[in-house]
Write a protein that holds these residues in place. Structure first.
Motif, PDB file in Angstrom:
ATOM      1  N   GLU A   1       0.827  -1.207   0.000  1.00 43.57           N
ATOM      2  CA  GLU A   1       0.000   0.000   0.000  1.00 43.57           C
ATOM      3  C   GLU A   1       0.863   1.259   0.000  1.00 43.57           C
ATOM      4  O   GLU A   1       0.540   2.240  -0.668  1.00 43.57           O
ATOM      5  CB  GLU A   1      -0.947   0.009   1.212  1.00 43.57           C
ATOM      6  CG  GLU A   1      -2.037  -1.040   1.129  1.00 43.57           C
ATOM      7  CD  GLU A   1      -2.991  -0.960   2.328  1.00 43.57           C
ATOM      8  OE1 GLU A   1      -3.766   0.007   2.401  1.00 43.57           O
ATOM      9  OE2 GLU A   1      -2.942  -1.855   3.188  1.00 43.57           O
ATOM     10  N   VAL A   2       1.932   1.224   0.767  1.00 39.05           N
ATOM     11  CA  VAL A   2       2.824   2.390   0.799  1.00 39.05           C
ATOM     12  C   VAL A   2       3.395   2.652  -0.590  1.00 39.05           C
ATOM     13  O   VAL A   2       3.381   3.788  -1.084  1.00 39.05           O
ATOM     14  CB  VAL A   2       3.962   2.176   1.820  1.00 39.05           C
ATOM     15  CG1 VAL A   2       5.030   3.247   1.670  1.00 39.05           C
ATOM     16  CG2 VAL A   2       3.406   2.168   3.242  1.00 39.05           C
ATOM     17  N   GLU A   3       3.875   1.606  -1.230  1.00 38.95           N
ATOM     18  CA  GLU A   3       4.440   1.797  -2.575  1.00 38.95           C
ATOM     19  C   GLU A   3       3.369   2.308  -3.542  1.00 38.95           C
ATOM     20  O   GLU A   3       3.643   3.112  -4.427  1.00 38.95           O
ATOM     21  CB  GLU A   3       5.034   0.482  -3.103  1.00 38.95           C
ATOM     22  CG  GLU A   3       6.331   0.063  -2.403  1.00 38.95           C
ATOM     23  CD  GLU A   3       7.565   0.830  -2.892  1.00 38.95           C
ATOM     24  OE1 GLU A   3       7.443   1.679  -3.787  1.00 38.95           O
ATOM     25  OE2 GLU A   3       8.660   0.575  -2.360  1.00 38.95           O
ATOM     26  N   LEU A   4       2.149   1.812  -3.364  1.00 37.50           N
ATOM     27  CA  LEU A   4       1.075   2.241  -4.262  1.00 37.50           C
ATOM     28  C   LEU A   4       0.721   3.710  -4.019  1.00 37.50           C
ATOM     29  O   LEU A   4       0.496   4.465  -4.965  1.00 37.50           O
ATOM     30  CB  LEU A   4      -0.163   1.351  -4.078  1.00 37.50           C
ATOM     31  CG  LEU A   4      -1.348   1.707  -4.992  1.00 37.50           C
ATOM     32  CD1 LEU A   4      -0.982   1.531  -6.469  1.00 37.50           C
ATOM     33  CD2 LEU A   4      -2.564   0.853  -4.650  1.00 37.50           C
ATOM     34  N   LYS A   5       0.664   4.093  -2.751  1.00 40.22           N
ATOM     35  CA  LYS A   5       0.394   5.504  -2.444  1.00 40.22           C
ATOM     36  C   LYS A   5       1.479   6.379  -3.062  1.00 40.22           C
ATOM     37  O   LYS A   5       1.188   7.426  -3.654  1.00 40.22           O
ATOM     38  CB  LYS A   5       0.358   5.710  -0.926  1.00 40.22           C
ATOM     39  CG  LYS A   5      -0.079   7.096  -0.511  1.00 40.22           C
ATOM     40  CD  LYS A   5      -1.574   7.255  -0.655  1.00 40.22           C
ATOM     41  CE  LYS A   5      -1.997   8.651  -0.988  1.00 40.22           C
ATOM     42  NZ  LYS A   5      -3.444   8.735  -1.221  1.00 40.22           N
ATOM     43  N   ALA A   6       2.722   5.948  -2.918  1.00 41.34           N
ATOM     44  CA  ALA A   6       3.828   6.712  -3.498  1.00 41.34           C
ATOM     45  C   ALA A   6       3.675   6.786  -5.010  1.00 41.34           C
ATOM     46  O   ALA A   6       3.900   7.838  -5.624  1.00 41.34           O
ATOM     47  CB  ALA A   6       5.167   6.080  -3.120  1.00 41.34           C
ATOM     48  N   LEU A   7       3.263   5.683  -5.608  1.00 41.10           N
ATOM     49  CA  LEU A   7       3.098   5.681  -7.057  1.00 41.10           C
ATOM     50  C   LEU A   7       1.968   6.612  -7.476  1.00 41.10           C
ATOM     51  O   LEU A   7       2.055   7.311  -8.482  1.00 41.10           O
ATOM     52  CB  LEU A   7       2.827   4.262  -7.555  1.00 41.10           C
ATOM     53  CG  LEU A   7       2.867   4.101  -9.077  1.00 41.10           C
ATOM     54  CD1 LEU A   7       4.283   4.322  -9.606  1.00 41.10           C
ATOM     55  CD2 LEU A   7       2.364   2.730  -9.493  1.00 41.10           C
ATOM     56  N   GLU A   8       0.898   6.616  -6.691  1.00 43.37           N
ATOM     57  CA  GLU A   8      -0.206   7.523  -7.005  1.00 43.37           C
ATOM     58  C   GLU A   8       0.264   8.977  -6.944  1.00 43.37           C
ATOM     59  O   GLU A   8      -0.057   9.787  -7.823  1.00 43.37           O
ATOM     60  CB  GLU A   8      -1.371   7.307  -6.030  1.00 43.37           C
ATOM     61  CG  GLU A   8      -2.545   8.212  -6.325  1.00 43.37           C
ATOM     62  CD  GLU A   8      -3.759   7.927  -5.447  1.00 43.37           C
ATOM     63  OE1 GLU A   8      -3.567   7.584  -4.259  1.00 43.37           O
ATOM     64  OE2 GLU A   8      -4.890   8.045  -5.934  1.00 43.37           O
TER      65      GLU A   8
ATOM     66  N   GLN B   1       9.932   7.620  -5.788  1.00 38.37           N
ATOM     67  CA  GLN B   1       8.894   7.173  -4.858  1.00 38.37           C
ATOM     68  C   GLN B   1       9.049   7.888  -3.515  1.00 38.37           C
ATOM     69  O   GLN B   1       8.061   8.278  -2.890  1.00 38.37           O
ATOM     70  CB  GLN B   1       8.968   5.652  -4.661  1.00 38.37           C
ATOM     71  CG  GLN B   1       8.532   4.833  -5.875  1.00 38.37           C
ATOM     72  CD  GLN B   1       7.022   4.797  -6.039  1.00 38.37           C
ATOM     73  OE1 GLN B   1       6.432   5.697  -6.626  1.00 38.37           O
ATOM     74  NE2 GLN B   1       6.375   3.767  -5.526  1.00 38.37           N
TER      75      GLN B   1
ATOM     76  N   SER C   1       7.885  11.472  -3.775  1.00 36.06           N
ATOM     77  CA  SER C   1       6.426  11.556  -3.768  1.00 36.06           C
ATOM     78  C   SER C   1       5.878  11.445  -2.351  1.00 36.06           C
ATOM     79  O   SER C   1       4.961  12.169  -1.964  1.00 36.06           O
ATOM     80  CB  SER C   1       5.839  10.446  -4.640  1.00 36.06           C
ATOM     81  OG  SER C   1       6.107  10.702  -6.000  1.00 36.06           O
ATOM     82  N   MET C   2       6.448  10.525  -1.583  1.00 37.62           N
ATOM     83  CA  MET C   2       5.924  10.343  -0.235  1.00 37.62           C
ATOM     84  C   MET C   2       6.341  11.471   0.700  1.00 37.62           C
ATOM     85  O   MET C   2       5.630  11.769   1.667  1.00 37.62           O
ATOM     86  CB  MET C   2       6.351   8.991   0.324  1.00 37.62           C
ATOM     87  CG  MET C   2       5.540   7.839  -0.238  1.00 37.62           C
ATOM     88  SD  MET C   2       3.732   8.073  -0.109  1.00 37.62           S
ATOM     89  CE  MET C   2       3.392   7.138   1.376  1.00 37.62           C
TER      90      MET C   2
ATOM     91  N   GLN D   1       8.391   4.509   3.431  1.00 36.98           N
ATOM     92  CA  GLN D   1       8.934   4.641   2.069  1.00 36.98           C
ATOM     93  C   GLN D   1      10.318   5.265   2.103  1.00 36.98           C
ATOM     94  O   GLN D   1      11.229   4.790   1.424  1.00 36.98           O
ATOM     95  CB  GLN D   1       7.991   5.499   1.223  1.00 36.98           C
ATOM     96  CG  GLN D   1       8.444   5.671  -0.220  1.00 36.98           C
ATOM     97  CD  GLN D   1       8.315   4.385  -1.010  1.00 36.98           C
ATOM     98  OE1 GLN D   1       7.258   3.795  -1.063  1.00 36.98           O
ATOM     99  NE2 GLN D   1       9.415   3.920  -1.603  1.00 36.98           N
TER     100      GLN D   1
ATOM    101  N   LEU E   1      -3.589   2.013   4.221  1.00 38.74           N
ATOM    102  CA  LEU E   1      -3.910   3.305   3.613  1.00 38.74           C
ATOM    103  C   LEU E   1      -5.185   3.302   2.792  1.00 38.74           C
ATOM    104  O   LEU E   1      -5.835   4.322   2.657  1.00 38.74           O
ATOM    105  CB  LEU E   1      -2.756   3.738   2.696  1.00 38.74           C
ATOM    106  CG  LEU E   1      -1.501   4.213   3.395  1.00 38.74           C
ATOM    107  CD1 LEU E   1      -0.375   4.360   2.383  1.00 38.74           C
ATOM    108  CD2 LEU E   1      -1.738   5.535   4.099  1.00 38.74           C
ATOM    109  N   PHE E   2      -5.484   2.144   2.199  1.00 36.97           N
ATOM    110  CA  PHE E   2      -6.616   2.120   1.284  1.00 36.97           C
ATOM    111  C   PHE E   2      -7.764   1.353   1.926  1.00 36.97           C
ATOM    112  O   PHE E   2      -7.565   0.288   2.507  1.00 36.97           O
ATOM    113  CB  PHE E   2      -6.209   1.493  -0.043  1.00 36.97           C
ATOM    114  CG  PHE E   2      -5.189   2.309  -0.776  1.00 36.97           C
ATOM    115  CD1 PHE E   2      -5.559   3.441  -1.481  1.00 36.97           C
ATOM    116  CD2 PHE E   2      -3.840   1.973  -0.718  1.00 36.97           C
ATOM    117  CE1 PHE E   2      -4.613   4.220  -2.144  1.00 36.97           C
ATOM    118  CE2 PHE E   2      -2.886   2.733  -1.380  1.00 36.97           C
ATOM    119  CZ  PHE E   2      -3.270   3.859  -2.086  1.00 36.97           C
TER     120      PHE E   2
END
Lengths: 382, 398, 382, 398
Positions: free
Chosen positions: B289-296, C290, C293-294, C320, C377-378
């Motif tokens: 999820e963290v990687e996906l959030k970063a990707l978003e 990455q 972004s974070m 991250q 997160l989701f």
């Protein structure tokens, strides 16, 4: 310490390897898979003739008293061939359960029939919500005279549709997930109250769902009314066998990939000349050799009598094999590119098999958790 | 800097969310959620619903049915569509051949093909790869010889996705055998019903039948089906491959998968607890999820940058979208398989059997096939190795 | 949505970037490190002059009311320079605590002094066995008239030896690890009963051990007698700041590595022409983008008022950044080879800094556990 | 196949275990356990104790003090030595220059050097790498010109470990500048006290002072210090680098680290529990333990195979020992840092300060420096990239 095979082991290896080389090419296997049984009865006969079905039994019972190393020799070769016949279910699981958990009389009566190819077995232990917990048994066994009456269901019974008899766990006492009170029973799939539905598995083998509706089991077919520790030992042996099989399959994936890298050309040169693919092949080799080492460790430790030491070692091996196989398998597909994705080409079949092996008797992370819970492999400072 | 969506953007998002979840039949969205293959009819049905609203081809020129959306709107449109498990418009039609025709075709060709392509009255497939030319596309050998007002096409294409559904195929063909690799290639539209075309399915290891070989044996193609100019096909192909940089990360899709994994993990038990309460499992999922959030966030950076960049230029961060997006998609199929546990083993793709009732929970059936199938996302469309080669040169200057 | 900087933000960025470019080259930094304080007071003055010390305060207090984005702009630049001066301790931690947890009068009295470069602060929150748990406080605050008496010790107080005042946590009530009863106090390090010992840290910065032996704190220096939620918000802002700093440091490691690959020759060609090193540089780029972004996400979410949403977002960013920095840093050293191992060359210093950042306020796996515990997160399907 | 040790092997193991844990001073072993640097005296002390028993140079020819041990005995010797945190014999002496002199030196040279080398009366260092020649060793440029009965040496070596302790250095030098790269190189022994030699320390990022630059400015070396034949040095260097394939995995060392990590994890708390009860930490550690066990088995396979292979041939599995061994060693330093937590931050290497009391627990002081320092194990002695190049060619045939 000596890693050399004994003379007998060497001969065993030669004959199994020859069988696979001669009879189990990838195109041959495709044909066997199309047989109505999902495997080739003629191959079963050949396996019988070579004498492999007697592996775990003493010679007085028609076997040759093989142990972990002999099992590994056979299973590694079978992994190279992706053998379809119900050897693992009949001999490693079924034979192992007879040998370790059945009364001597039952063993004496059945082992020769197994060794002679006359009796195929399967082992039902998974239930709908049991995941990988052998003690999570809700199928019930109610005492009824000298026998029992069984109710419940067993899932994903490997080669359950080929089996002449199904060995399965049912609860004779205690609560769900209790270690005590787990009986081992032998059920004839044609008996009243037994429903069986066979199907193919992702890797081209077969399995079955078994449901039990007031199934009567006579005293002679009650193998053991409190068998979990013995079952665990057999499962550990089975995991060791699967580790060896996975190593055989991984070796083929590695060989296929190297072969492909050397012959496939892109941008005017063999793709194996690209440094990135070279390094990734080396990392595949590392994964393979580490897995091979742990499969060996498992083969030897499967005979360990201290159950915690044995189970830790087997768990460690399952972790290594699961991780190595995932890495090596994914890379093998990736380095092949499109052709690796196809069903016509061999590598995907090996990939599917090792993926399913990871699912059997607990995946890598499940075993890692077990190992961690029991303190790992290396002691604190002396 | 304001990373909140504007009021207008939120209104658009809500509109899209409502539309995708009400206008597209539930039965189709359920198949997408499960990872089941869609039928040709499913795909056409969905696309026509979108097209009726003008939402099948937002990236096209407005005069041909496109929307003049901001990059953020395009992002929200894709994200909501994917999260709703709505099928994307047929990519061959809307992201590939459509924009090429709109950009390089003549008026006659545009009128003939664009409305039909938008409405999926024509189902397209793509004829680029050949057996000898995987990552090395420019080495293709399928030949088109000009004879009067026709081209005579001979050769073979491979990995042709959904050729079995297609009415037409757009092909790269070699029209000048003497020219150097990338020159001498043309972009040709071919009716699949033309005599001399044979489609042979390639079964993939998951049992799927998405891809095919397509053989051309003296296939006669009217010269007017040539897009743009002869021997300029490589430029058009590059234009085509350069489109759709952002959708490629498939963030919305991965969000839908995470939702699915959490849903199923509440139904499966590990010991006495549902898996959704297992700390180790949750941590593995959270790491993705963290990687996906970063990707978003990376994707939003790219999206927000788009209007400022010259046409054709890219934000360096855009280069990582496919690399990282493919890995995340693959990791999620691993976790889905882990949720399912032993029930991943039965193989029960419907075309294989006799429509027997399902073994195990219904959601289990596609877990392993999806894991196997998703190995392709790091192979097709320029393998991740080729992506790294390109990034090293174009972005890092190595 | 709009990722563009506002005009003010752009000006801020230009001035900080210029300061780093002009004043904080690697060789210049080496000199600053040899100053007795472990940093360069002249640089502190320059930072003051640019106005960066007032970042979190309103303009009425001598600041410019910067938020998460402004903090990120400054800290990313400071990460590129590996700034040694006690900015993070004084402004981000100290200023943040004054702003969020102190009485208005205290804030009004002290903020202008901080903004003017006259008051350096530090924050003591780690104890011997607290690890990363802000609620694990054993230092005691016993009520004494209108003030308190403190006993205990604080460890690894970042820039504690430069600080004119130390802000620190002590328990006013409740049991060890209770969330309630954690007070925030301001201590003069020269007061009776305070012992302070400064030392360098692995990354070339400074920290101190502080022990408190019946230290009297007057009512005016009691910032808050039950402050944990406020402290957590400040720590979240501090983590977001560290994420930005880490991104700055990672960017430099990436740049140094690419530069090295392009110039260093082996086997007669630049090593950057080797495909393996190209691909590994690309994976470093992925890690960097990455992380960037974070860090942005963290900068924005640091101002979120829902504490669980805020903490989850900040934890995700710390995960991250920790993972990206470890990967990118290790690769940067590896691709440099021997030269990367030396203290004379810059890359190792950046590597050490990002390694220490991972240790501050919880390492990546600690934050991953927090995030997982709170549902990720989701959300589940709508 | 029998993977149990024989009775004789067990007896040998127990003897070794006892010896290493009693004969070598506790103070020295504690430094090894903590990762503290050893002094020159520590190293010499330990080696002389080993040599007195004939255990400093087991791999040498028996006539020069070697042991006629089986490969399994060699393995047990190393494993027990490392597990006991006993310093290994000085590698430059016993694994590097000693075997080269024994194999290629003349009788005079052997008598002059071998006993002194075994007893660490001479402390050697190695002059191979040069600033321009990292992984590309054959491009070295340090030059030795023959003038009468002397060589005149000019040039520079780098990464010379412990040159500051060394009495002598063995060097690769270019004696024929006209020859192709690998030809024209000779193997020369040089007294560090010779005029014209300058040693300049290189501080590594952990603050350590292990490595140096060594400058040669018209250094006169007696011609009799040439090992073997002029211009054959490359062969001797290859022989040297090919030795000690198995010890390189450092399995015993990693076992000792795991023991240490478990010991410390019982002292450090994560919440209300000691870290040793934290499931996630234990699983991370167990994952490394599995790889280490596999590596140990791999090493034993290689060891057991050694006597069956022709001299100079290798088991393919041997190639992975360094690759995997280095990664495991590095992972363990990460876990050690994790155990220590916030107390990794203080930097308190003793040579840096004023011998103040330690901040935090004593075991914390070396955790971060060891992590930094261990980055070298995948760089020095042929980087892991070079290892992969070699394996791809030699083992995989790519």
């Amino acid at each position: 310490m000596d890693f050399d095979l004994s003379e007998d082991q060497r001969l065993l290896k030669e004959s199994v390897d020859r069988f696979i080389t001669d009879q189990y090419g990838f195109e041959q296997r495709k044909k066997y898979m199309r047989e109505p049984a999902g495997y080739n009865p003629a191959m079963w006969d050949q396996i019988t003739e070579i004498g492999l079905l007697g592996l775990p039994f003493e010679d007085t019972l028609g076997g040759f008293g093989g142990g972990g190393v002999e099992t590994a020799i056979v299973m590694e070769a079978f992994g190279r061939g992706l053998v379809l016949e119900p050897y693992f279910a009949t001999v490693i699981l079924g034979g192992g359960l007879l040998r370790r958990a059945a009364p001597e009389a039952t063993l004496g009566a059945l082992a020769p029939r197994v060794a002679g190819g006359k009796l195929k077995l399967a082992f039902g232990h998974v239930e709908r919500h049991s995941r990988y917990d052998l003690a999570d048994v809700t199928t019930t066994a109610r005492k009824d005279g000298s026998g029992y009456v069984l109710n419940g269901a067993k899932s994903v019974v490997i080669h359950g549709d080929a089996a002449d008899k199904i060995l399965l766990t049912a609860r004779t006492g205690g609560e769900r997930r209790d270690r005590a009170g787990i009986g081992l029973f032998m059920v004839d799939p044609t008996s009243p109250g037994v429903a069986r539905r066979g199907y193919p598995t992702q890797d081209g083998l077969r399995a079955a769902e078994i449901t039990l509706d007031n199934v009567r089991v006579s005293a002679g077919d009650v193998l053991n009314d409190n068998a979990l520790p013995l079952i665990e030992h057999v499962v550990d042996e089975a995991i060791a066998a699967l580790c060896a099989e996975a190593v055989g399959a991984m070796q083929v994936m590695q060989d296929l990939t190297l072969e492909y890298l050397k012959t496939r050309k892109q941008f005017g040169r063999p793709i194996g000349s690209f440094q990135v693919l070279q390094h990734r092949s080396v990392d595949m080799l590392v994964a393979l050799e580490q897995a091979r080492s742990m499969a060996l460790f498992a083969a030897v430790m499967a005979e360990e009598t201290n159950p915690i030491e044995r189970r830790k070692a087997i768990s460690a091996a399952k972790v290594q094999i699961g991780r190595s196989a995932r890495h090596l398998g994914q890379e093998a597909i990736q380095l092949h590119g499109g052709i690796g994705m196809t069903n016509e080409y061999a590598v995907g079949h090996y990939f599917k098999r090792v993926t399913m092996i990871d699912q059997m008797f607990g995946d890598a992370d499940t075993h890692l958790a077990f190992l961690a819970r029991h303190g790992g492999l290396f002691g604190r400072a002396a | 800097m304001d990373l909140n969506f504007t009021k207008e953007e939120i209104a658009f998002r809500d509109e899209a969310r409502h539309f995708f979840r009400t206008a597209i039949p539930e039965s189709i969205r359920a198949k997408v959620a499960e990872g089941e293959g869609l039928t040709r009819d499913d795909m056409i049905t969905a696309q026509r619903i979108l097209n009726a609203r003008g939402w099948a081809t937002p990236n096209w020129p407005v005069e041909w049915g496109g929307q003049d959306w901001s990059p953020v709107q395009v992002y929200l449109y894709q994200d909501e569509m994917q999260q709703a498990n709505c099928p994307s418009p047929i990519a061959f039609n809307t992201s590939m051949v459509g924009p090429v025709i709109a950009q390089f075709g003549n008026e006659e060709m545009k009128r003939r093909f664009l409305p039909a392509t938008a409405n999926a009255d024509i189902f397209w497939c793509q004829g680029f790869s050949e057996p000898g030319s995987g990552s090395d596309l420019a080495s293709l050998r399928t030949k088109a010889e000009r004879k009067g007002d026709k081209y005579i096409v001979n050769g073979q294409k491979i990995w042709t996705t959904l050729a079995q559904y297609a009415d037409w195929i757009f092909c790269l063909v070699r029209t000048d055998p003497a020219a150097k690799q990338q020159e001498g290639i043309s972009f040709l539209l071919i009716d699949m019903k033309t005599p001399g075309i044979t489609v042979r399915p390639i079964v993939t290891m998951d049992g799927g039948r998405e891809v095919n070989e397509v053989f051309f044996d003296n296939v006669e193609v009217p010269a007017e089906n040539l897009v743009g100019r002869e021997n300029k096909g490589w430029d058009y192909a590059k234009f085509l491959l350069g489109n759709e940089r952002t959708g490629i990360a498939r963030v919305g899709n991965s969000k839908a998968k995470i939702a699915r994994i959490k849903e199923l993990a509440a139904l499966e038990f590990a010991g006495e607890q549902p898996l959704i309460q297992n700390a180790r499992f949750l941590e593995k999922l959270a790491a993705v999820e963290v990687e996906l959030k970063a990707l978003e966030m990376t994707q939003l950076r790219v999206v927000s940058d788009e209007r400022k960049l010259e046409k054709g230029k890219q934000n360096p961060a855009s280069s990582i979208l496919k690399l990282k997006g493919s890995v995340i998609q693959q990791q999620l199929t691993e976790l889905l398989m882990e949720v399912v546990g032993p029930y991943v083993m039965p193989y029960q793709r419907e075309f294989d059997g006799k429509n027997e009732p399902i073994v195990g929970p219904e959601y289990a059936t596609e877990a392993a096939p999806m894991y196997f199938n998703y190995r392709k996302v790091s192979i097709y469309g320029g393998s991740n190795e080729i992506q790294r080669n390109i990034i090293a040169k174009a972005i890092l200057g190595l």
